[in-house]
Design a protein around this motif. Structure first.
Motif, mmCIF file in Angstrom:
data_model
loop_
_atom_site.group_PDB
_atom_site.id
_atom_site.type_symbol
_atom_site.label_atom_id
_atom_site.label_comp_id
_atom_site.label_asym_id
_atom_site.label_seq_id
_atom_site.Cartn_x
_atom_site.Cartn_y
_atom_site.Cartn_z
ATOM 1 N N MET A 1 4.801 -14.379 0.103
ATOM 2 C CA MET A 1 3.513 -13.794 -0.157
ATOM 3 C C MET A 1 3.595 -13.080 -1.499
ATOM 4 O O MET A 1 4.557 -12.399 -1.787
ATOM 5 N N LYS A 2 2.604 -13.249 -2.338
ATOM 6 C CA LYS A 2 2.599 -12.580 -3.627
ATOM 7 C C LYS A 2 2.543 -11.073 -3.432
ATOM 8 O O LYS A 2 2.001 -10.578 -2.465
ATOM 9 N N SER A 3 3.069 -10.356 -4.379
ATOM 10 C CA SER A 3 3.145 -8.906 -4.284
ATOM 11 C C SER A 3 1.768 -8.266 -4.101
ATOM 12 O O SER A 3 1.589 -7.418 -3.249
ATOM 13 N N ARG A 4 0.788 -8.656 -4.890
ATOM 14 C CA ARG A 4 -0.554 -8.077 -4.780
ATOM 15 C C ARG A 4 -1.180 -8.419 -3.441
ATOM 16 O O ARG A 4 -1.807 -7.579 -2.803
ATOM 17 N N LYS A 5 -0.992 -9.649 -3.005
ATOM 18 C CA LYS A 5 -1.520 -10.065 -1.700
ATOM 19 C C LYS A 5 -0.849 -9.260 -0.592
ATOM 20 O O LYS A 5 -1.495 -8.825 0.364
ATOM 21 N N ALA A 6 0.448 -9.030 -0.712
ATOM 22 C CA ALA A 6 1.177 -8.257 0.297
ATOM 23 C C ALA A 6 0.678 -6.817 0.344
ATOM 24 O O ALA A 6 0.520 -6.243 1.421
ATOM 25 N N LYS A 7 0.386 -6.225 -0.817
ATOM 26 C CA LYS A 7 -0.129 -4.860 -0.850
ATOM 27 C C LYS A 7 -1.492 -4.784 -0.175
ATOM 28 O O LYS A 7 -1.770 -3.848 0.572
ATOM 29 N N ILE A 8 -2.346 -5.752 -0.443
ATOM 30 C CA ILE A 8 -3.677 -5.771 0.184
ATOM 31 C C ILE A 8 -3.532 -5.944 1.684
ATOM 32 O O ILE A 8 -4.206 -5.272 2.464
ATOM 33 N N TYR A 9 -2.643 -6.813 2.086
ATOM 34 C CA TYR A 9 -2.405 -7.049 3.517
ATOM 35 C C TYR A 9 -1.969 -5.755 4.208
ATOM 36 O O TYR A 9 -2.506 -5.378 5.242
ATOM 37 N N ARG A 10 -1.011 -5.039 3.615
ATOM 38 C CA ARG A 10 -0.552 -3.768 4.200
ATOM 39 C C ARG A 10 -1.676 -2.743 4.240
ATOM 40 O O ARG A 10 -1.843 -2.026 5.225
ATOM 41 N N LEU A 11 -2.478 -2.686 3.190
ATOM 42 C CA LEU A 11 -3.608 -1.760 3.156
ATOM 43 C C LEU A 11 -4.616 -2.091 4.253
ATOM 44 O O LEU A 11 -5.125 -1.199 4.929
ATOM 45 N N LEU A 12 -4.881 -3.362 4.450
ATOM 46 C CA LEU A 12 -5.820 -3.776 5.497
ATOM 47 C C LEU A 12 -5.317 -3.352 6.875
ATOM 48 O O LEU A 12 -6.081 -2.830 7.688
ATOM 49 N N LEU A 13 -4.037 -3.559 7.133
ATOM 50 C CA LEU A 13 -3.472 -3.163 8.425
ATOM 51 C C LEU A 13 -3.543 -1.652 8.621
ATOM 52 O O LEU A 13 -3.890 -1.179 9.701
ATOM 53 N N GLN A 14 -3.257 -0.888 7.585
ATOM 54 C CA GLN A 14 -3.337 0.571 7.682
ATOM 55 C C GLN A 14 -4.777 1.019 7.910
ATOM 56 O O GLN A 14 -5.037 1.925 8.697
ATOM 57 N N THR A 15 -5.712 0.399 7.225
ATOM 58 C CA THR A 15 -7.123 0.772 7.339
ATOM 59 C C THR A 15 -7.640 0.503 8.736
ATOM 60 O O THR A 15 -8.442 1.276 9.264
ATOM 61 N N LEU A 16 -7.179 -0.562 9.346
ATOM 62 C CA LEU A 16 -7.622 -0.883 10.706
ATOM 63 C C LEU A 16 -7.248 0.227 11.676
ATOM 64 O O LEU A 16 -7.981 0.505 12.620
ATOM 65 N N GLU A 17 -6.122 0.896 11.433
ATOM 66 C CA GLU A 17 -5.686 2.000 12.301
ATOM 67 C C GLU A 17 -6.673 3.160 12.279
ATOM 68 O O GLU A 17 -6.818 3.879 13.245
ATOM 69 N N HIS A 18 -7.351 3.332 11.147
ATOM 70 C CA HIS A 18 -8.241 4.475 10.972
ATOM 71 C C HIS A 18 -9.717 4.067 11.003
ATOM 72 O O HIS A 18 -10.556 4.815 10.524
ATOM 73 N N ALA A 19 -10.028 2.923 11.560
ATOM 74 C CA ALA A 19 -11.393 2.394 11.527
ATOM 75 C C ALA A 19 -12.306 3.008 12.580
ATOM 76 O O ALA A 19 -13.501 2.786 12.565
ATOM 77 N N GLY A 20 -11.761 3.766 13.517
ATOM 78 C CA GLY A 20 -12.587 4.394 14.532
ATOM 79 C C GLY A 20 -13.007 3.439 15.644
ATOM 80 O O GLY A 20 -13.892 3.749 16.421
#
Length: 108
Positions: A1-20
């Motif tokens: 996975m490209k570095s930028r894609k991996a960062k977005i993927y990790r951010l998406l997973l973290q954001t889902l935790e705080h989505a309410g």
């Protein structure tokens, strides 16, 4: 996975935790993201692709809460949305009319 894609993927997973949302909904969305992003590299926009334009980053096939990444809004769209029809089949470097602007597409 490209570095930028991996960062977005990790951010998406973290954001889902705080989505309410409920834990069940969060788990379903996480599983959906994991399955979409395990797919091979792409040369055109289709299900599972992460791509960006000059103003936004798009994840095809996932419903996402509002979030920003490096000053760009990250938008999840399903394959049956009207917006997806605008992008479907476009390739890296293609230019589209997006609102009143012309924006180039970059597949991550």
């Amino acid at each position: 996975m490209k570095s930028r894609k991996a960062k977005i993927y990790r951010l998406l997973l973290q954001t889902l935790e705080h989505a309410g949302a409920s834990q069940e909904t969060i788990n379903k969305r996480k599983q959906r993201l994991k399955s979409l992003l395990r797919i091979k590299a792409f040369n055109e926009i289709s299900k599972g692709v992460i791509f960006e334009t000059d103003s936004s980053i798009f994840v095809v096939g996932a419903h996402l809460p509002f979030l920003m990444f490096k000053g760009k809004r990250v938008i999840g769209m399903t394959t049956d949305s009207p917006m997806y029809r605008l992008f479907k089949g476009k390739k890296d470097g293609d230019v589209i009319d997006f609102g009143t602007d012309k924006e180039s597409i970059s597949i991550l």
